[in-house]
Design a protein around this motif. Sequence first.
Motif, PDB file in Angstrom:
ATOM      1  N   GLY A  34       0.862  -1.192   0.000  1.00 35.34           N
ATOM      2  CA  GLY A  34       0.000   0.000   0.000  1.00 35.34           C
ATOM      3  C   GLY A  34       0.886   1.225   0.000  1.00 35.34           C
ATOM      4  N   THR A  35       0.635   2.126  -0.948  1.00 38.44           N
ATOM      5  CA  THR A  35       1.505   3.301  -1.106  1.00 38.44           C
ATOM      6  C   THR A  35       0.664   4.579  -1.071  1.00 38.44           C
ATOM      7  N   HIS A  36      -0.345   4.581  -0.204  1.00 40.68           N
ATOM      8  CA  HIS A  36      -1.246   5.730  -0.104  1.00 40.68           C
ATOM      9  C   HIS A  36      -0.864   6.540   1.139  1.00 40.68           C
ATOM     10  N   TRP A  37      -1.647   7.579   1.488  1.00 44.04           N
ATOM     11  CA  TRP A  37      -1.246   8.482   2.577  1.00 44.04           C
ATOM     12  C   TRP A  37      -1.196   7.808   3.946  1.00 44.04           C
TER      13      TRP A  37
ATOM     14  N   ARG B 182       1.598  -2.741  -6.965  1.00 43.96           N
ATOM     15  CA  ARG B 182       1.240  -3.414  -8.226  1.00 43.96           C
ATOM     16  C   ARG B 182       2.166  -2.957  -9.344  1.00 43.96           C
TER      17      ARG B 182
ATOM     18  N   ARG C 279       6.435   2.342  -9.086  1.00 47.28           N
ATOM     19  CA  ARG C 279       5.772   3.084  -7.997  1.00 47.28           C
ATOM     20  C   ARG C 279       6.354   2.655  -6.646  1.00 47.28           C
TER      21      ARG C 279
ATOM     22  N   ALA D 144      -1.696  -2.274   4.086  1.00 48.82           N
ATOM     23  CA  ALA D 144      -2.606  -1.124   3.965  1.00 48.82           C
ATOM     24  C   ALA D 144      -3.185  -1.091   2.556  1.00 48.82           C
ATOM     25  N   SER D 145      -3.767  -2.208   2.173  1.00 53.53           N
ATOM     26  CA  SER D 145      -4.417  -2.344   0.868  1.00 53.53           C
ATOM     27  C   SER D 145      -5.930  -2.224   1.080  1.00 53.53           C
ATOM     28  N   PRO D 146      -6.723  -2.181  -0.006  1.00 56.31           N
ATOM     29  CA  PRO D 146      -8.186  -2.190   0.169  1.00 56.31           C
ATOM     30  C   PRO D 146      -8.621  -3.408   1.002  1.00 56.31           C
ATOM     31  N   ASN D 147      -9.681  -3.214   1.789  1.00 56.65           N
ATOM     32  CA  ASN D 147     -10.102  -4.223   2.781  1.00 56.65           C
ATOM     33  C   ASN D 147     -10.195  -5.644   2.237  1.00 56.65           C
TER      34      ASN D 147
ATOM     35  N   LEU E 137      -8.588  -7.239   0.201  1.00 52.59           N
ATOM     36  CA  LEU E 137      -7.328  -7.929  -0.100  1.00 52.59           C
ATOM     37  C   LEU E 137      -6.575  -8.371   1.153  1.00 52.59           C
ATOM     38  N   HIS E 138      -7.009  -7.877   2.320  1.00 52.98           N
ATOM     39  CA  HIS E 138      -6.246  -8.139   3.548  1.00 52.98           C
ATOM     40  C   HIS E 138      -6.080  -9.644   3.806  1.00 52.98           C
TER      41      HIS E 138
ATOM     42  N   GLU F 130      -4.199  -3.156   8.459  1.00 50.95           N
ATOM     43  CA  GLU F 130      -5.091  -2.017   8.652  1.00 50.95           C
ATOM     44  C   GLU F 130      -6.492  -2.519   9.006  1.00 50.95           C
ATOM     45  N   LYS F 131      -7.215  -1.664   9.680  1.00 47.43           N
ATOM     46  CA  LYS F 131      -8.585  -2.014  10.035  1.00 47.43           C
ATOM     47  C   LYS F 131      -9.487  -1.800   8.818  1.00 47.43           C
ATOM     48  N   PRO F 132     -10.541  -2.559   8.626  1.00 49.42           N
ATOM     49  CA  PRO F 132     -10.894  -3.768   9.366  1.00 49.42           C
ATOM     50  C   PRO F 132     -10.046  -4.935   8.855  1.00 49.42           C
TER      51      PRO F 132
ATOM     52  N   TYR G  70     -14.311   2.613  13.834  1.00 48.72           N
ATOM     53  CA  TYR G  70     -13.831   3.320  15.041  1.00 48.72           C
ATOM     54  C   TYR G  70     -14.831   3.257  16.198  1.00 48.72           C
TER      55      TYR G  70
END
Length: 341
Positions: A18-21, A44, A48, A80-83, A85-86, A103-105, A194
């Motif tokens: 995951g390469t987001h904020w 991916r 990047r 920290a990928s989309p849920n 894919l966790h 990352e949650k969830p 949360y």
Amino acid sequence: MTELFQEVWRMLKLGIIGTHWITDQLLDAAVQNGHWQLTSVYSRDRQRAQDYGQPHGATAFYDNLDDFFMNGDFDVVYVASPNALHYQQVRQAIENDKHVIVEKPAFTNPDEFSQIEALLQAHPAVRLVEAARHIHTPLFKQVQAQLGQMATIQGATLTFMKYSSRYDQVLAGEQSNVFSLDFAGGALQDLGVYPVYAAAALFGEPNSVVYFPTMIETGADGKGVAILTYDDFEVTLNFGKIANSHLPSEVYGLKDTLVMDNIADMTTATYYDAEQTAHALTAEVAENSMRPEIDAFTALFEASNDLNQLKNYETWFKLSRLVNSLLYTLRQSAGIKFPNE
Ligand SMILES: NC(=O)c1ccc[n+]([C@@H]2O[C@H](COP(=O)([O-])OP(=O)(O)OC[C@H]3O[C@@H](n4cnc5c(N)ncnc54)[C@H](OP(=O)(O)O)[C@@H]3O)[C@@H](O)[C@H]2O)c1
């Protein structure tokens, strides 16, 4: 040579997906902690991975997950990928004996959670933690302690609702992972985590739960209200990503009340006693909201068999399992299904 000199200091080596904020924020917390060294980045797109990772000191870049897990030189992976894919990524991490911060969830249903739990039993040295940053803050712990002093609890309302710029994309007819059922998105799975986590940490397991969502064009929930019923009281959760709320959160005693400015990003918490006198709970609030969890996880990974660390780990893991089950039951109560279900 004394024992002190024999002890070799070693940084924890980190790999990231995951390469987001949110990864920027995690890396900033890790730098502040001082015990971490980013070594490996998966994206991916290999370029990047390199563009993102090199400025942070990483030296190995991958666009193939098998390669990343088999050849990456790291102790811990931050997922920290989309849920959606966790689950698969965490599976691979554990199979390759890497500790995991997910990352949650963490996972989308109890079946996935049970399978991960079974895999962990087969890899007993691996530790898996869910990045529920708000429950690790000193102020949240003060709130927990204050709650323990309240003689009567008659309920609570916990609110976390922030308009997401990604809803602009949805309104413009574009795709957004966070509002997509394909990626296990929606308000409950996102900001809803949360208040659900906070309720589970503060009050434990409810007897029953129900969710009343406001659905959006994508088929996901944009906001909603959940009600958690306990033996003697109800807890109402109000959360979403398609509107802004400025409401604080509250726990109701008899004549006393506990008020928190924000259940996810708490900066103040005030206890109003029976005479309505305000007592501010005091604790340091970190500038980077991920710092307290990173400090806690660092201590675990550095001494993963220490009895105190194992006690913390067990508490976090049980909470993670409970939250997974609550999110699933809430979602089922509203008839929200992901494609694999
Ligand atoms: N703790 C917190 O405060 C907090 C805040 C925000 C988000 N989160 C959690 O962090 C996770 C990521 O959220 P996000 O908003 O950053 O997600 P996102 O932007 O949709 O995706 C995160 C990363 O995953 C990769 N990715 C994006 N779309 C993908 C796809 N279709 N297939 C495979 N990989 C894809 C991208 O990396 P590459 O392009 O490099 O592959 C991207 O940087 C979620 O679980 C979310 O709930 C937590």
